[in-house]
Design a protein around this motif. Structure first.
Motif, PDB file in Angstrom:
ATOM      1  N   LEU A   1       1.025  -1.384  -0.340  1.00  4.20           N
ATOM      2  CA  LEU A   1       0.062  -0.108   0.092  1.00  4.20           C
ATOM      3  C   LEU A   1       0.713   1.527   0.241  1.00  4.20           C
ATOM      4  N   GLN A   2       0.484   1.952  -0.347  1.00  3.91           N
ATOM      5  CA  GLN A   2       1.105   3.285  -0.630  1.00  3.91           C
ATOM      6  C   GLN A   2       0.664   4.409   0.543  1.00  3.91           C
ATOM      7  N   ARG A   3       2.163   5.120   1.182  1.00  9.02           N
ATOM      8  CA  ARG A   3       1.824   5.572   2.158  1.00  9.02           C
ATOM      9  C   ARG A   3       2.035   7.257   1.996  1.00  9.02           C
ATOM     10  N   CYS A   4       1.297   8.430   1.995  1.00 17.49           N
ATOM     11  CA  CYS A   4       2.452  10.225   2.184  1.00 17.49           C
ATOM     12  C   CYS A   4       3.582   9.559   2.815  1.00 17.49           C
ATOM     13  N   ALA A   5       4.558  10.507   1.864  1.00 18.85           N
ATOM     14  CA  ALA A   5       5.440  10.467   3.204  1.00 18.85           C
ATOM     15  C   ALA A   5       5.702  11.489   4.196  1.00 18.85           C
ATOM     16  N   GLU A   6       5.173  12.675   3.960  1.00 23.57           N
ATOM     17  CA  GLU A   6       5.155  13.985   4.327  1.00 23.57           C
ATOM     18  C   GLU A   6       3.867  13.614   5.803  1.00 23.57           C
ATOM     19  N   CYS A   7       2.659  13.157   5.294  1.00 30.21           N
ATOM     20  CA  CYS A   7       1.438  12.931   6.435  1.00 30.21           C
ATOM     21  C   CYS A   7       1.323  11.108   7.001  1.00 30.21           C
ATOM     22  N   GLY A   8       1.320  10.621   6.351  1.00 33.25           N
ATOM     23  CA  GLY A   8       1.562   8.881   6.643  1.00 33.25           C
ATOM     24  C   GLY A   8       0.225   8.334   6.386  1.00 33.25           C
ATOM     25  N   ARG A   9      -0.652   9.115   5.399  1.00 33.20           N
ATOM     26  CA  ARG A   9      -1.221   8.538   4.964  1.00 33.20           C
ATOM     27  C   ARG A   9      -1.597   7.114   3.853  1.00 33.20           C
ATOM     28  N   ILE A  10      -2.096   6.243   4.783  1.00 31.79           N
ATOM     29  CA  ILE A  10      -1.907   5.136   3.262  1.00 31.79           C
ATOM     30  C   ILE A  10      -3.658   5.222   2.563  1.00 31.79           C
TER      31      ILE A  10
ATOM     32  N   HIS B   1      -5.173   3.262  -1.550  1.00 28.77           N
ATOM     33  CA  HIS B   1      -4.745   2.745  -2.381  1.00 28.77           C
ATOM     34  C   HIS B   1      -6.374   3.059  -3.413  1.00 28.77           C
ATOM     35  N   TYR B   2      -6.444   3.512  -4.428  1.00 31.93           N
ATOM     36  CA  TYR B   2      -5.626   2.715  -4.886  1.00 31.93           C
ATOM     37  C   TYR B   2      -3.783   3.691  -5.210  1.00 31.93           C
ATOM     38  N   PRO B   3      -2.978   3.194  -6.099  1.00 34.39           N
ATOM     39  CA  PRO B   3      -1.513   4.063  -6.066  1.00 34.39           C
ATOM     40  C   PRO B   3      -2.012   5.315  -7.181  1.00 34.39           C
ATOM     41  N   GLN B   4      -1.942   6.388  -6.034  1.00 33.63           N
ATOM     42  CA  GLN B   4      -1.865   7.110  -7.097  1.00 33.63           C
ATOM     43  C   GLN B   4      -0.726   8.918  -6.465  1.00 33.63           C
ATOM     44  N   PRO B   5      -0.016   9.451  -8.032  1.00 30.07           N
ATOM     45  CA  PRO B   5       0.288  10.616  -7.585  1.00 30.07           C
ATOM     46  C   PRO B   5       1.008  11.659  -5.975  1.00 30.07           C
ATOM     47  N   MET B   6      -0.264  11.968  -6.202  1.00 36.49           N
ATOM     48  CA  MET B   6      -0.632  12.666  -4.542  1.00 36.49           C
ATOM     49  C   MET B   6      -1.456  12.564  -3.536  1.00 36.49           C
TER      50      MET B   6
ATOM     51  N   PRO C   1      -4.267  12.985  -1.509  1.00 35.74           N
ATOM     52  CA  PRO C   1      -5.578  13.487  -0.962  1.00 35.74           C
ATOM     53  C   PRO C   1      -4.880  14.603   0.207  1.00 35.74           C
ATOM     54  N   SER C   2      -4.749  13.954   1.228  1.00 36.91           N
ATOM     55  CA  SER C   2      -4.574  14.908   2.151  1.00 36.91           C
ATOM     56  C   SER C   2      -3.427  16.405   2.186  1.00 36.91           C
ATOM     57  N   CYS C   3      -2.607  16.224   1.912  1.00 39.40           N
ATOM     58  CA  CYS C   3      -1.909  16.931   2.289  1.00 39.40           C
ATOM     59  C   CYS C   3      -1.219  17.738   1.062  1.00 39.40           C
ATOM     60  N   HIS C   4      -1.624  16.629  -0.090  1.00 39.40           N
ATOM     61  CA  HIS C   4      -0.682  17.079  -1.875  1.00 39.40           C
ATOM     62  C   HIS C   4      -0.119  16.851  -1.606  1.00 39.40           C
ATOM     63  N   SER C   5       1.135  16.632  -1.017  1.00 38.56           N
ATOM     64  CA  SER C   5       2.257  15.845  -1.237  1.00 38.56           C
ATOM     65  C   SER C   5       2.737  15.080  -2.237  1.00 38.56           C
ATOM     66  N   MET C   6       3.630  15.269  -2.968  1.00 38.98           N
ATOM     67  CA  MET C   6       3.963  13.928  -3.895  1.00 38.98           C
ATOM     68  C   MET C   6       4.741  13.348  -3.623  1.00 38.98           C
ATOM     69  N   ALA C   7       5.358  12.984  -2.206  1.00 38.56           N
ATOM     70  CA  ALA C   7       6.073  12.284  -2.090  1.00 38.56           C
ATOM     71  C   ALA C   7       5.734  10.292  -1.556  1.00 38.56           C
TER      72      ALA C   7
END
Length: 139
Positions: A31-40, A42-47, A49-55
């Motif tokens: 599962l993809q996890r935001c490297a900034e806010c930690g939100r998991i 699914h499905y994988p997305q480039p950005m 949806p919580s903090c708009h980070s691309m990491a």
């Protein structure tokens, strides 16, 4: 005149989703996890949806799930799925906070109820990709 049955539409893995597909091939749901806010997510997305980070980074799912809802497909969305009818599609809640949509294996819809425990399985398809499936836990 004979008509050739069209092939099934297949996922098209991209470099951004490669960890997801590689994990499935190894028998792991990643599962993809935001490297900034930690939100998991699914499905994988480039950005995110919580903090708009691309990491993003990736974490392995537990393999557990519970039934959220389901439907029985009696009409194929694509002609190539006609031979598999009917089939059961389950929307499952994962403990990681996301949902997974996958086909039910080794059981019928009559065995389902909201909250029923499931486990995630893996099946290779004719294109050589592995896809997640769901099975009743303890079965």
């Amino acid at each position: 005149m004979s008509q050739t049955m069209p092939g099934k539409p297949m996922p098209d893995p991209s470099p951004e989703t490669r960890p997801y597909w590689d994990g499935l091939a190894e028998g792991r749901l990643m599962l993809q996890r935001c490297a900034e806010c930690g939100r998991i997510r699914h499905y994988p997305q480039p950005m995110c949806p919580s903090c708009h980070s691309m990491a993003a980074d990736w974490v392995e799912a537990s393999g557990e799930a519970t039934v959220h809802s389901w439907t029985v497909a009696h009409h194929p969305f694509h002609a190539a799925f006609r031979a598999e009818l009917p089939y059961v599609l389950v929307t499952a809640d994962l403990p990681e906070g996301v949902r997974l949509l996958a086909q039910l294996r080794d059981a019928t819809a009559e065995a389902l109820r909201p909250g029923r425990k499931l486990r995630i399985g893996f099946e290779a398809n004719e294109a050589g990709l592995t896809l997640p499936v769901l099975r009743l836990a303890g079965a």
